[in-house]
Write an enzyme that holds these catalytic residues in place. Structure first.
Site, PDB file in Angstrom:
ATOM      1  N   ASP A 172       9.117 -25.387 -25.437  1.00 32.24           N
ATOM      2  CA  ASP A 172       9.535 -24.497 -26.529  1.00 32.24           C
ATOM      3  C   ASP A 172      11.034 -24.589 -26.846  1.00 32.24           C
ATOM      4  OD1 ASP A 172      10.366 -23.385 -24.093  1.00 32.24           O
ATOM      5  OD2 ASP A 172      10.466 -21.394 -24.986  1.00 32.24           O
ATOM      6  N   TYR A 266      19.768 -28.424 -23.286  1.00 33.57           N
ATOM      7  CA  TYR A 266      19.723 -28.924 -21.904  1.00 33.57           C
ATOM      8  C   TYR A 266      20.716 -30.052 -21.639  1.00 33.57           C
ATOM      9  CZ  TYR A 266      16.065 -25.910 -20.229  1.00 33.57           C
ATOM     10  OH  TYR A 266      15.373 -24.804 -19.815  1.00 33.57           O
TER      11      TYR A 266
HETATM   12  C1  G6P Z   1      13.187 -22.659 -21.860  1.00 36.60           C
HETATM   13  C2  G6P Z   1      12.685 -24.035 -21.480  1.00 36.60           C
HETATM   14  C3  G6P Z   1      11.683 -23.938 -20.374  1.00 36.60           C
HETATM   15  C4  G6P Z   1      12.281 -23.205 -19.200  1.00 36.60           C
HETATM   16  C5  G6P Z   1      12.813 -21.856 -19.615  1.00 36.60           C
HETATM   17  C6  G6P Z   1      13.586 -21.231 -18.474  1.00 36.60           C
HETATM   18  O1  G6P Z   1      12.153 -21.929 -22.429  1.00 36.60           O
HETATM   19  O2  G6P Z   1      12.121 -24.730 -22.544  1.00 36.60           O
HETATM   20  O3  G6P Z   1      11.311 -25.232 -20.005  1.00 36.60           O
HETATM   21  O4  G6P Z   1      11.345 -23.049 -18.169  1.00 36.60           O
HETATM   22  O5  G6P Z   1      13.661 -21.976 -20.712  1.00 36.60           O
HETATM   23  O6  G6P Z   1      13.919 -19.933 -18.777  1.00 36.60           O
HETATM   24  P1  G6P Z   1      14.337 -18.908 -17.634  1.00 36.60           P
HETATM   25  O7  G6P Z   1      14.591 -17.664 -18.394  1.00 36.60           O
HETATM   26  O8  G6P Z   1      13.164 -18.840 -16.676  1.00 36.60           O
HETATM   27  O9  G6P Z   1      15.560 -19.474 -16.998  1.00 36.60           O
HETATM   28 MN    MN Z   2      11.111 -26.588 -21.677  1.00 37.41          MN
END
Ligand code: G6P
Ligand code: MN
Length: 443
Positions: A172, A266
């Site tokens: 996402d 990222y």
């Molecule tokens: C986004 C990325 C995901 C990831 C998430 C982590 O949605 O696309 O791959 O797992 O962020 O978010 P968090 O709030 O768990 O650090």
């Molecule tokens: Mn992701």
């Protein structure tokens, strides 16, 4: 349109995101859901989350039945759509990945670098097993819509190990960025269409159109100043979380350094590892924040619901993330050919990248899978970056398949976030120790 009835299974039912995603599933009436299945290997955790799921169902479409199981046969028999969101080792092992990496002086992150590779090694075989269950029990026309992380490595591994599986790997992050773009431009997300190429968590926006008009330069100007943040988006739920605000801001620096395209957030870990290492706190990692934040809120709500007390369910709705997943599922279900960014085998889509790279590009989602839109050739800088990362991920998958220590060391050495083979070896040896029982054995 004739509404079909589907068996939908959420694999990793115990996730803190489940209730929110279920809300999006319920909102999509075309999915004709009668029964919703939650499957997890952690029964206790899933039972807690199931309280929230039942509440969401009660508030939105009480006629839907929620079933929970830990039995794969029961879960996947005759399933149409399997939404995969497993987290192998759970959040505590996310923290461990983060801390081991940071201890060695490199970024510790869920999906990137040393931590992401450790998580990849844990996830490859369980994902292959999920495919095998679906091949055995699900409808022959099943689709797995996978967003289990690290999605890049999972995509590479499943493509190599089960090339005929009906699986689409998705993430996402690009749509979350598009949501920020829409706010910056003051339009709806549905007004935007983007061009993009890369690997998962490793890609670039090359063009953004708003109702057909090219707004790329206008957006770049904003992002170079402020990152992916608008005044309005400060009120967004996703952004109340300070790490995400930081992340969206950091893109400004990358957009200034490399003005050709707009980065996936990222890239902060791969291109600005030194900044990010300084920003990260070994005693307050992202994984710890999630455990003490989202997870606490989910479990507290489950307790309340168990006692018959009221809970405001709005706090668990995930917005863009869930809408995107449901759009992919609906497009598969009804051959809608909606345009979505997903991971596909390259096969010439990006002309000058290897055919077996799993590229993230715009595709049309048909009932027989994604049809990628050709990207053409990409400039040398981006090609070089992506080839290195693809080699790293490919080596890691081969390490898992061949139980090869040397290939794992090559993968760790190849990763941009790791400065030398010495550091790679030290981290790898620690990771092997810390992941006993989770990683395939390496010889
Ligand atoms: C986004 C990325 C995901 C990831 C998430 C982590 O949605 O696309 O791959 O797992 O962020 O978010 P968090 O709030 O768990 O650090
Ligand atoms: Mn992701």
């Amino acid at each position: 349109m004739e509404i079909k009835e589907f068996k939908i299974v959420i694999c990793g039912g115990g996730s803190t995101y489940t209730a929110g995603i279920v809300k999006n599933l319920l909102d999509e009436k075309r999915l004709g859901m009668k029964e919703l299945w939650l499957y997890d290997i952690d029964e206790e955790r899933q039972n807690k989350v199931a309280y929230l799921v039942r509440e969401v169902v009660k508030e939105n479409r009480p006629e839907v039945t929620v079933k929970t199981t830990t039995d794969p046969k029961e879960a996947f028999t005759d399933a149409d759509f399997i939404m995969a969101q497993m987290r192998v080792g759970g959040l505590p092992m996310r923290v461990q990945d983060e801390q081991i990496s940071l201890k060695h002086g490199v970024i510790g992150q869920e999906t990137c670098g040393a931590g992401g590779m450790a998580y990849g090694m844990r996830t490859i075989y369980p994902m292959v097993q999920l495919i095998d269950y679906c091949e055995e029990y699900a409808k022959p026309t099943y689709w797995i819509v996978n967003y289990s992380n690290p999605a890049a490595i999972v995509a590479k591994a499943t493509q190599k190990m089960r090339p005929n599986a009906r699986i689409i790997n998705i993430c996402d992050m690009p749509v979350e960025i598009e949501a920020r773009m829409a706010e910056i431009l003051g339009c709806q997300m549905s007004d935007l269409e983007v061009d993009y190429f890369g690997l998962n968590h490793y890609g670039w926006f090359t063009k953004i159109r708003q109702n057909g008009i090219d707004v790329t330069e206008k957006l770049k100007e904003h992002v170079r100043k402020y990152g992916y943040i608008s005044e309005a988006s400060m009120n967004d739920v996703f952004l109340k979380d300070s790490d995400w605000v930081h992340t969206f801001k950091v893109s400004a620096k990358i957009a200034n350094y490399f003005p050709d395209y707009l980065p996936n957030t990222y890239y902060q870990y791969y291109l600005l590892g030194d900044d990010m290492y300084k920003y990260m706190d070994i005693n307050h990692t992202r994984g710890m924040q999630v455990i003490n934040g989202r997870e606490v809120r989910v479990f507290a709500a489950a307790d309340k619901l168990a006692k018959g007390e009221a809970v405001d369910m709005n706090q668990f709705y995930v917005g863009v993330h869930g809408v995107f997943i449901v759009n992919v599922v609906t497009s598969l279900a009804y051959d809608l050919r909606s345009r979505q960014l997903v991971m596909v085998p390259n096969n010439g889509c990006v002309e000058n990248l290897p055919d077996d790279a799993m590229v993230e590009v715009p595709t049309y989602i048909t009932s027989h899978g994604p049809e990628p839109i050709r990207v053409g050739a990409i400039p040398r800088f981006y090609k070089g970056l992506i080839e290195q990362q693809d080699a790293c991920e490919g080596l890691l998958v081969e390490a898992a398949m061949e139980h090869s220590y040397v290939k794992a060391l090559e993968a760790y050495t190849m990763n941009r976030t790791i400065p030398s083979a010495n550091v790679a070896k030290e981290i790898l040896d620690d990771m092997i120790e810390a992941n006993k029982g989770y990683w395939p054995e390496l010889k």
